[in-house]
Scaffold this motif. Structure first.
Motif, short mmCIF file in Angstrom:
data_model
loop_
_atom_site.label_atom_id
_atom_site.label_comp_id
_atom_site.label_asym_id
_atom_site.label_seq_id
_atom_site.Cartn_x
_atom_site.Cartn_y
_atom_site.Cartn_z
N VAL A 1 0.83 -1.20 0.00
CA VAL A 1 0.00 0.00 0.00
C VAL A 1 0.87 1.25 0.00
O VAL A 1 0.56 2.25 -0.66
CB VAL A 1 -0.94 -0.01 1.21
CG1 VAL A 1 -1.75 1.29 1.29
CG2 VAL A 1 -1.89 -1.21 1.15
N GLU A 2 2.00 1.19 0.69
CA GLU A 2 2.91 2.34 0.72
C GLU A 2 3.41 2.70 -0.67
O GLU A 2 3.72 3.87 -0.94
CB GLU A 2 4.10 2.05 1.64
CG GLU A 2 3.79 2.09 3.13
CD GLU A 2 3.09 0.84 3.64
OE1 GLU A 2 2.65 0.84 4.80
OE2 GLU A 2 3.00 -0.14 2.86
N ASP A 3 3.49 1.72 -1.56
CA ASP A 3 3.96 1.97 -2.92
C ASP A 3 2.98 2.81 -3.74
O ASP A 3 3.31 3.24 -4.85
CB ASP A 3 4.21 0.65 -3.65
CG ASP A 3 5.38 -0.14 -3.07
OD1 ASP A 3 6.24 0.49 -2.42
OD2 ASP A 3 5.42 -1.36 -3.27
N THR B 1 -6.44 -11.62 -15.87
CA THR B 1 -5.15 -11.93 -16.50
C THR B 1 -4.16 -10.79 -16.37
O THR B 1 -2.96 -11.01 -16.11
CB THR B 1 -5.37 -12.25 -17.99
OG1 THR B 1 -6.20 -13.40 -18.11
CG2 THR B 1 -4.04 -12.53 -18.69
N LEU B 2 -4.63 -9.57 -16.53
CA LEU B 2 -3.70 -8.43 -16.54
C LEU B 2 -3.45 -7.82 -15.17
O LEU B 2 -2.58 -6.96 -15.02
CB LEU B 2 -4.19 -7.36 -17.52
CG LEU B 2 -5.42 -6.50 -17.16
CD1 LEU B 2 -5.03 -5.26 -16.37
CD2 LEU B 2 -6.16 -6.08 -18.42
N SER B 3 -4.19 -8.25 -14.14
CA SER B 3 -4.08 -7.60 -12.83
C SER B 3 -3.79 -8.60 -11.72
O SER B 3 -3.88 -9.81 -11.89
CB SER B 3 -5.37 -6.84 -12.50
OG SER B 3 -6.43 -7.75 -12.25
N ARG B 4 -3.48 -8.06 -10.55
CA ARG B 4 -3.35 -8.84 -9.31
C ARG B 4 -3.88 -7.99 -8.16
O ARG B 4 -3.88 -6.75 -8.21
CB ARG B 4 -1.89 -9.24 -9.06
CG ARG B 4 -0.91 -8.11 -9.03
CD ARG B 4 0.53 -8.60 -8.84
NE ARG B 4 1.48 -7.53 -9.09
CZ ARG B 4 1.83 -6.60 -8.22
NH1 ARG B 4 1.28 -6.62 -7.00
NH2 ARG B 4 2.71 -5.66 -8.53
N THR B 5 -4.33 -8.67 -7.12
CA THR B 5 -4.93 -7.99 -5.97
C THR B 5 -3.85 -7.41 -5.07
O THR B 5 -2.92 -8.11 -4.67
CB THR B 5 -5.80 -8.97 -5.17
OG1 THR B 5 -6.86 -9.44 -6.01
CG2 THR B 5 -6.39 -8.30 -3.94
N LEU B 6 -3.99 -6.14 -4.76
CA LEU B 6 -3.10 -5.51 -3.79
C LEU B 6 -3.66 -5.66 -2.37
O LEU B 6 -2.93 -5.96 -1.43
CB LEU B 6 -2.91 -4.02 -4.12
CG LEU B 6 -1.89 -3.27 -3.25
CD1 LEU B 6 -0.48 -3.83 -3.48
CD2 LEU B 6 -1.93 -1.77 -3.55
N PHE B 7 -4.98 -5.46 -2.22
CA PHE B 7 -5.65 -5.70 -0.95
C PHE B 7 -7.13 -5.85 -1.22
O PHE B 7 -7.61 -5.60 -2.33
CB PHE B 7 -5.39 -4.57 0.06
CG PHE B 7 -5.85 -3.20 -0.38
CD1 PHE B 7 -7.14 -2.76 -0.10
CD2 PHE B 7 -5.00 -2.35 -1.06
CE1 PHE B 7 -7.57 -1.51 -0.49
CE2 PHE B 7 -5.42 -1.09 -1.47
CZ PHE B 7 -6.71 -0.67 -1.18
N THR B 8 -7.87 -6.28 -0.21
CA THR B 8 -9.32 -6.47 -0.35
C THR B 8 -10.08 -5.52 0.56
O THR B 8 -9.52 -4.93 1.50
CB THR B 8 -9.73 -7.91 0.00
OG1 THR B 8 -9.52 -8.12 1.40
CG2 THR B 8 -8.93 -8.92 -0.81
#
Length: 346
Positions: free
Chosen positions: A138-140, A210-217
């Protein structure tokens, strides 16, 4: 703010609703009430499915005629309630609280659950970045551009709650822009934003996965959420209580039918027809434990709602605390469930 499209109606659903009169028994002598219903996302808002199949809503066309209006977000729905352009809205917990405190609508009444996020064993919304993004924490997100559907919406509140946990603020440390849910995937893909809010059904899009990934929920951001509640104004409820009980009975009948595993394939086809999307987009999750949780008797979780509103106050969006139980009338859903149980056992 006006409803998008100047109160345009979803003609597919309304045509289907009016077609129900062809299947109806002789109508009551009183003219059916034209019930103006708001929605934001199909099929998360169940009203978008209630009237596409004759028999799901047996009171439609008899005691009430549904008129559905699409809104970009729940704040616009609340505005329509305030101006008298809408009878019943699907409001986010955040919009509901702001309506009472900021708009002075102390006559708002919660009558039913629409759906909840983060219930153990069920779906929770994801906040996603590109799979090749250097953002890993999240800091990123500092210095980045984030997409939210509307400032003050439920998903927006969850985003800001997670940012607050990591001492990040909009405009000071990063930029949050408003974008319609259907537009966010393309914005992420084209690099116009660095993070989007992947709510259902958009979060189930195979290309997005396909193009994304979860950073948080959302669950990680704020725990269980009474995400959306069905809301009316008290004066309207007093005048049209009978029609609202009939509407809620139809709502519960639709919910029971669509969540029955025996009807899963038909439910998928109905959703695909209503949204004009391919059935494959819904087959793996709609009305299963991979979907949002919907209370089988349409009873909202007031404890979760209170926690959500308390968070809203801590984030500075509400001037003072709010006791949500003062603004709930669950007798409509309770009576509707009782009526439906009697009908189904006859």
């Amino acid at each position: 703010m006006r409803p998008d499209g100047k109160m345009r109606r979803n003609f597919l659903l309304i045509s289907a609703a009016l077609a129900l009169t062809l299947f109806a028994r002789p109508a009551r002598t009183a003219e059916p009430y034209h019930l103006r219903l708001g929605w934001v996302v199909a099929p998360a808002d169940l009203v978008t499915l209630m009237f596409v199949k004759p028999g799901l809503a047996p009171h439609a066309g008899k005691t009430y005629i549904p008129e559905l209006t699409h809104f970009a977000g729940t704040p616009a729905e609340m505005t329509a309630l305030a101006t008298g352009d809408l009878d019943c809205a699907a409001l986010a917990y955040s919009t509901f609280a702001l309506g009472i405190e900021n708009a002075g609508m102390a006559d708002l009444r919660i009558i039913a659950d629409e759906f909840q996020d983060g219930v153990p064993g069920y779906h929770t919304n994801a906040f996603v970045v590109r799979r090749d993004s250097p953002i890993n924490t999240v800091e990123d997100l500092k210095g980045k551009i984030l997409a939210s559907n509307q400032t003050g919406s439920a998903i927006d509140m969850a985003l800001r709650a997670m940012l607050a946990k990591h001492h990040l603020q909009d405009k000071r440390d990063l930029t949050i822009i408003e974008a319609r849910f259907p537009d966010q995937k393309a914005m992420l893909k084209e690099g116009k934003v660095d993070l989007i809010t992947a709510v259902l059904p958009f979060g189930a899009d195979p290309e997005l996965l396909t193009l994304s990934r979860t950073l948080f929920t959302q669950d990680e951001a704020m725990g269980r959420s009474q995400m959306i509640v069905r809301v009316v104004r008290d004066g309207f409820l007093q005048r049209h209580r009978a029609e609202m009980i009939d509407f809620m009975e139809d709502y519960l009948n639709t919910l029971r039918y669509l969540t029955d595993p025996a009807h899963h394939q038909e439910a998928v086809e109905l959703v695909a027809a209503a949204t004009k999307q391919k059935p494959a987009l819904f087959e793996g999750w709609i009305f299963t434990d991979k979907d949002y949780y919907r209370d089988p008797k349409a009873q909202p979780n007031l404890e979760a709602l209170q926690a959500n509103v308390d968070l809203q106050h801590r984030l500075g969006f509400l001037r003072s605390p709010l006791d949500v139980k003062k603004y709930a009338d669950l007798s409509i859903a309770t009576e509707a469930a009782r009526h439906l149980d009697v009908v189904t056992t006859q």
